[in-house]
Design an enzyme around this catalytic site. Structure first.
Site, PDB file in Angstrom:
ATOM      1  N   ALA A  78       1.123  -1.102   0.305  1.00  0.00           N
ATOM      2  CA  ALA A  78       0.129  -0.411  -0.199  1.00  0.00           C
ATOM      3  C   ALA A  78       0.213   1.427  -0.411  1.00  0.00           C
ATOM      4  CB  ALA A  78      -0.938  -0.106   1.435  1.00  0.00           C
ATOM      5  N   THR A  79       2.158   0.964  -0.102  1.00  0.00           N
ATOM      6  CA  THR A  79       2.453   2.786   0.455  1.00  0.00           C
ATOM      7  C   THR A  79       4.325   2.264  -1.028  1.00  0.00           C
ATOM      8  OG1 THR A  79       4.704   1.270   1.004  1.00  0.00           O
ATOM      9  CG2 THR A  79       3.404   2.146   2.396  1.00  0.00           C
ATOM     10  N   GLY A  80       3.458   1.928  -2.163  1.00  0.00           N
ATOM     11  CA  GLY A  80       4.004   1.388  -3.359  1.00  0.00           C
ATOM     12  C   GLY A  80       3.612   1.981  -4.600  1.00  0.00           C
ATOM     13  N   LEU A 107       2.096   1.335  -7.481  1.00  0.00           N
ATOM     14  CA  LEU A 107       0.715   1.519  -8.552  1.00  0.00           C
ATOM     15  C   LEU A 107      -0.279   2.124  -7.153  1.00  0.00           C
ATOM     16  CD1 LEU A 107      -0.637   0.352 -10.462  1.00  0.00           C
ATOM     17  CD2 LEU A 107       0.397  -1.703  -9.126  1.00  0.00           C
ATOM     18  N   ARG A 120       0.274   4.206  -4.354  1.00  0.00           N
ATOM     19  CA  ARG A 120      -0.149   5.749  -4.382  1.00  0.00           C
ATOM     20  C   ARG A 120      -0.713   5.891  -5.610  1.00  0.00           C
ATOM     21  NH1 ARG A 120       4.243   8.223  -4.237  1.00  0.00           N
ATOM     22  NH2 ARG A 120       5.213   6.498  -5.187  1.00  0.00           N
ATOM     23  N   ARG A 126       6.200  -3.078   4.364  1.00  0.00           N
ATOM     24  CA  ARG A 126       7.179  -3.588   6.019  1.00  0.00           C
ATOM     25  C   ARG A 126       6.975  -2.663   6.726  1.00  0.00           C
ATOM     26  NH1 ARG A 126      11.822  -5.731   2.913  1.00  0.00           N
ATOM     27  NH2 ARG A 126      11.055  -3.791   1.537  1.00  0.00           N
ATOM     28  N   ASP A 172      -4.864  -7.318 -15.391  1.00  0.00           N
ATOM     29  CA  ASP A 172      -4.300  -6.867 -16.868  1.00  0.00           C
ATOM     30  C   ASP A 172      -5.214  -5.314 -16.941  1.00  0.00           C
ATOM     31  OD1 ASP A 172      -3.939  -5.986 -19.320  1.00  0.00           O
ATOM     32  OD2 ASP A 172      -3.265  -7.829 -20.004  1.00  0.00           O
ATOM     33  N   HIS A 173      -4.595  -4.807 -16.922  1.00  0.00           N
ATOM     34  CA  HIS A 173      -5.278  -3.220 -16.752  1.00  0.00           C
ATOM     35  C   HIS A 173      -5.994  -2.308 -17.716  1.00  0.00           C
ATOM     36  CE1 HIS A 173      -1.559  -1.211 -17.335  1.00  0.00           C
ATOM     37  NE2 HIS A 173      -2.197  -0.537 -17.996  1.00  0.00           N
ATOM     38  N   GLU A 206       5.535   3.889 -26.690  1.00  0.00           N
ATOM     39  CA  GLU A 206       5.143   4.854 -25.238  1.00  0.00           C
ATOM     40  C   GLU A 206       6.565   6.096 -25.291  1.00  0.00           C
ATOM     41  OE1 GLU A 206       5.231   2.431 -21.197  1.00  0.00           O
ATOM     42  OE2 GLU A 206       5.958   0.931 -22.642  1.00  0.00           O
ATOM     43  N   ASP A 242       7.695  -7.922 -21.100  1.00  0.00           N
ATOM     44  CA  ASP A 242       6.566  -7.054 -19.963  1.00  0.00           C
ATOM     45  C   ASP A 242       5.301  -6.554 -21.346  1.00  0.00           C
ATOM     46  OD1 ASP A 242       6.694  -5.581 -17.946  1.00  0.00           O
ATOM     47  OD2 ASP A 242       7.077  -3.801 -19.556  1.00  0.00           O
ATOM     48  N   HIS A 251      -0.585  -7.456 -22.385  1.00  0.00           N
ATOM     49  CA  HIS A 251      -1.309  -6.950 -23.269  1.00  0.00           C
ATOM     50  C   HIS A 251      -2.099  -6.821 -24.510  1.00  0.00           C
ATOM     51  CE1 HIS A 251      -0.308  -4.871 -19.325  1.00  0.00           C
ATOM     52  NE2 HIS A 251       0.836  -4.530 -18.872  1.00  0.00           N
TER      53      HIS A 251
HETATM   54  P1  NAP Z   1       6.773  -1.023  -5.351  1.00  0.00           P
HETATM   55  O1  NAP Z   1       7.113   1.093  -5.634  1.00  0.00           O
HETATM   56  O2  NAP Z   1       7.576  -0.829  -5.633  1.00  0.00           O
HETATM   57  O3  NAP Z   1       5.764  -1.177  -3.955  1.00  0.00           O
HETATM   58  C1  NAP Z   1       6.525  -2.033  -3.894  1.00  0.00           C
HETATM   59  C2  NAP Z   1       5.520  -2.472  -2.185  1.00  0.00           C
HETATM   60  O4  NAP Z   1       5.873  -4.254  -1.515  1.00  0.00           O
HETATM   61  C3  NAP Z   1       6.259  -1.388  -1.450  1.00  0.00           C
HETATM   62  O5  NAP Z   1       4.165  -0.956  -0.878  1.00  0.00           O
HETATM   63  C4  NAP Z   1       6.899  -1.759  -0.626  1.00  0.00           C
HETATM   64  O6  NAP Z   1       6.427  -1.566   1.583  1.00  0.00           O
HETATM   65  C5  NAP Z   1       5.690  -3.161  -0.587  1.00  0.00           C
HETATM   66  N1  NAP Z   1       7.240  -4.582   0.215  1.00  0.00           N
HETATM   67  C6  NAP Z   1       7.839  -4.827  -0.396  1.00  0.00           C
HETATM   68  N2  NAP Z   1       8.257  -5.907   0.555  1.00  0.00           N
HETATM   69  C7  NAP Z   1       7.651  -6.403   1.370  1.00  0.00           C
HETATM   70  C8  NAP Z   1       7.331  -7.425   1.934  1.00  0.00           C
HETATM   71  N3  NAP Z   1       8.479  -8.129   2.777  1.00  0.00           N
HETATM   72  N4  NAP Z   1       6.276  -7.617   3.077  1.00  0.00           N
HETATM   73  C9  NAP Z   1       5.633  -6.816   2.540  1.00  0.00           C
HETATM   74  N5  NAP Z   1       5.654  -5.450   2.246  1.00  0.00           N
HETATM   75  C10 NAP Z   1       6.456  -5.376   1.166  1.00  0.00           C
HETATM   76  O7  NAP Z   1       6.307  -1.396  -6.572  1.00  0.00           O
HETATM   77  P2  NAP Z   1       4.909  -0.987  -7.601  1.00  0.00           P
HETATM   78  O8  NAP Z   1       5.466  -0.432  -9.246  1.00  0.00           O
HETATM   79  O9  NAP Z   1       3.915  -0.865  -6.650  1.00  0.00           O
HETATM   80  O10 NAP Z   1       4.996  -2.511  -8.092  1.00  0.00           O
HETATM   81  C11 NAP Z   1       3.754  -3.475  -7.452  1.00  0.00           C
HETATM   82  C12 NAP Z   1       3.164  -4.756  -8.104  1.00  0.00           C
HETATM   83  O11 NAP Z   1       2.832  -4.343  -9.245  1.00  0.00           O
HETATM   84  C13 NAP Z   1       4.974  -5.298  -9.065  1.00  0.00           C
HETATM   85  O12 NAP Z   1       4.162  -6.456  -8.938  1.00  0.00           O
HETATM   86  C14 NAP Z   1       4.438  -4.256 -10.393  1.00  0.00           C
HETATM   87  O13 NAP Z   1       4.854  -4.929 -11.382  1.00  0.00           O
HETATM   88  C15 NAP Z   1       2.999  -4.375 -10.938  1.00  0.00           C
HETATM   89  N6  NAP Z   1       2.927  -3.640 -11.312  1.00  0.00           N
HETATM   90  C16 NAP Z   1       3.399  -2.263 -11.127  1.00  0.00           C
HETATM   91  C17 NAP Z   1       3.075  -1.060 -11.752  1.00  0.00           C
HETATM   92  C18 NAP Z   1       3.139   0.563 -11.612  1.00  0.00           C
HETATM   93  O14 NAP Z   1       2.746   1.029 -12.967  1.00  0.00           O
HETATM   94  N7  NAP Z   1       4.054   0.611 -10.760  1.00  0.00           N
HETATM   95  C19 NAP Z   1       2.562  -0.874 -13.399  1.00  0.00           C
HETATM   96  C20 NAP Z   1       1.549  -2.375 -13.648  1.00  0.00           C
HETATM   97  C21 NAP Z   1       2.398  -3.386 -12.119  1.00  0.00           C
HETATM   98  P3  NAP Z   1       7.765  -1.693   2.643  1.00  0.00           P
HETATM   99  O15 NAP Z   1       9.081  -1.344   1.318  1.00  0.00           O
HETATM  100  O16 NAP Z   1       6.879  -0.287   3.128  1.00  0.00           O
HETATM  101  O17 NAP Z   1       7.355  -2.588   2.771  1.00  0.00           O
END
Ligand code: NAP
Length: 484
Positions: A18-20, A22, A24, A51, A177-178, A216, A235, A240
């Site tokens: 939830a802090t990551g 995607l 946000r 975490r 798959d958005h 892109e 990817d 997609h």
């Molecule tokens: P991110 O920014 O790296 O965020 C990862 C999240 O996972 C953070 O909230 C992190 O928080 C948490 N995390 C990491 N290790 C953990 C653990 N051991 N236990 C609990 N929480 C943990 O990644 P993201 O970009 O949001 O992507 C998340 C997923 O969505 C991935 O599978 C990615 O491939 C997919 N995705 C992302 C996007 C995008 O636009 N970002 C698009 C399509 C798909 P803490 O460090 O606080 O634990």
């Protein structure tokens, strides 16, 4: 016309990660917009988990900032935001450890729809599924939402399916798959299957070819380390582009229900011929005066990972025999634009003579940055001066007819999360679909590795390598403009 918002049942939704990024950028602002639209009932509860050792107040602040930055047009103001935040809690949890799980258990209510969104790296998917189960959180009415990438190849996708299947039934697993959540993608199904007009023409006899482009302008950004182990084929194409291809090419399902639709999509993937390696172009973007190239971005000067793919493929069935499907996707191209173009054949005979030129109907489905469907039709150029023909786009988006509510359509993530709560899997990939897609892409990637192929360099801001243009030119066709 006023669009109807039907509230979903009360639910508990847990967002791992939830802090990551995607969460946000998409998930939390999307939930807020659904809350403002009145689709989320007052007794719904959303729990953030990651975490980071923060408390609920700090999480609320993070959500406020995310909504401020990414919330877009939100109609329910400060009071609405506070009402939304009152439904949000946070629990620090280590997905690979034991801490936090009992706190999470105490927050979730019995007899409530439960959804767990895995918005974390794929290495955590199995660990979270296992812990949900061992902590008794995987109730009969629970669902899990699994982000991409779903596997790295067929073997890893099968292993992940098998791991998830130990703890959840297939009808509880929502592989996201958005692209499938986009309004226009669903409109494509309405256009195909809700009208008499198109379906009789939707085959090799009347369609010359189909092109699918996902272009892109961004490079690999902060995802360099991950992207360099993946590339455009894994990817983008495997998921997609393949999903879009399925929706264009599938037979009409008997009903608009999850398994009927996904059965038909699966048949398309299984009918895809292996791709001749002469029909694939890989590319890698080079540096510009002001920007580093791909290899600098991923900090790997010898990288042979592709940031661009163009290919021609065929579907071996009665409907599509000998109709080429051209797929193209890449980073750092001249515009951000995703389009499916269904290009119809020439009329069998032109009564207007050679000078009238060649005119073709094209059904264009634009997915981003703007969504819309147009049908290019040939008409007489208005005015005196004889019979001159001109192609004009017939706008089938009908924004005016649908009014302001029609324009305010939910974003893909919003729609898909509401579908999860409603228990509707139609717009999510089934395990066998994902495996079939990998079974088709794996040999292509293995062929590149076997031949030691290096991607063709291309200029940032271009349409990709020259060879990609040749792929079409050799067939007497050309790519559609990559345009906004
Ligand atoms: P991110 O920014 O790296 O965020 C990862 C999240 O996972 C953070 O909230 C992190 O928080 C948490 N995390 C990491 N290790 C953990 C653990 N051991 N236990 C609990 N929480 C943990 O990644 P993201 O970009 O949001 O992507 C998340 C997923 O969505 C991935 O599978 C990615 O491939 C997919 N995705 C992302 C996007 C995008 O636009 N970002 C698009 C399509 C798909 P803490 O460090 O606080 O634990």
């Amino acid at each position: 016309m006023v669009s109807r918002v039907i509230p979903v049942d009360p639910f508990d939704l847990v967002i791992f990660g939830a802090t990551g990024d995607l969460a946000r950028r998409k998930i939390l602002p999307g939930l807020f917009r659904r809350f403002c639209a009145g689709q989320i009932p007052p007794d719904a509860r959303i729990v953030g988990a990651a975490r980071s050792e923060i408390d609920t107040a700090a999480f609320h602040q993070l959500v406020r900032e995310a909504i401020d930055e990414f919330g877009g047009k939100t109609p329910c103001g400060d009071a609405g935001l506070e009402g939304f935040l009152a439904r949000l809690a946070y629990v620090p949890i280590d997905a690979k450890g034991t801490s936090g799980w009992s706190e999470l258990c105490s927050l979730l209510r019995p007899d409530m729809v439960r959804a767990f969104y895995f918005s974390v790296g794929p290495s955590l998917f199995g660990a979270i599924a296992e812990r949900l189960h061992s902590n008794g959180l995987a109730t009969d009415d629970s669902r899990i939402v699994v982000e991409k990438p779903f596997g790295h190849d067929l073997a890893t996708a099968k292993a992940l399916n098998a791991t998830l299947a130990q703890h959840f039934r297939e009808d509880q697993i929502y592989r996201i798959d958005h692209y499938l959540g986009k309004e226009t993608v669903q409109n494509l199904m309405a256009v195909r299957f809700g009208n008499m007009l198109f379906e009789p023409l939707w085959n090799a006899q009347y369609i010359d070819h189909v092109q699918i482009t996902v272009a892109e302008t961004v490079g690999v950004g902060g995802r360099g380390a991950y992207y360099d182990t993946s590339g455009a084929m894994r990817d983008m194409v495997q998921n997609h582009l393949m999903q879009l291809l399925c929706l264009i090419a599938m037979e009409p399902p008997a009903k608009f229900d999850p398994d009927a639709v996904r059965d038909e999509k699966l048949k398309v993937i299984r009918a895809l011929d292996p791709v001749d390696f002469h029909h694939i172009v890989r590319g890698q973007y080079g540096p510009t005066d002001s920007q580093p190239g791909y290899r600098e971005h991923v900090e790997n000067p010898r990288s042979t990972t592709e940031s661009f793919v163009a290919l021609k493929c065929h579907i071996s069935n009665w409907r599509w025999a000998n109709t080429p499907f051209y797929l193209r996707t890449g980073k750092r191209l001249k515009a951000r634009s995703s389009e499916i173009a269904v290009v119809f054949k020439d009329t069998p005979h032109s009564i207007f003579g050679e000078e009238a030129g060649r005119h073709r109907n094209v059904l264009s489905i634009l997915l981003q940055p703007n969504e819309g469907i147009t049908l290019q039709v040939t008409i007489k150029e208005p005015g005196p001066g004889g019979m001159r023909l001109v192609d004009v786009p017939l706008d089938m988006t009908f924004a005016e007819a649908l009014g302001p509510d029609g324009e305010d359509v939910p974003d893909a993530y919003e729609r898909l999360i509401m579908d999860v709560i409603r228990g509707n899997q139609t717009l999510f990939m089934r395990g066998d679909e994902v495996e079939a897609a990998w079974a088709w892409t794996d040999p292509i990637i293995a062929g590149w590795e076997r031949r030691g192929e290096v991607p063709e360099p291309y200029d940032s801001g271009s349409t990709g390598p020259e060879e990609a243009l040749m792929l079409m030119h050799r067939d007497g066709r050309k790519w559609r403009e990559i345009r906004v």
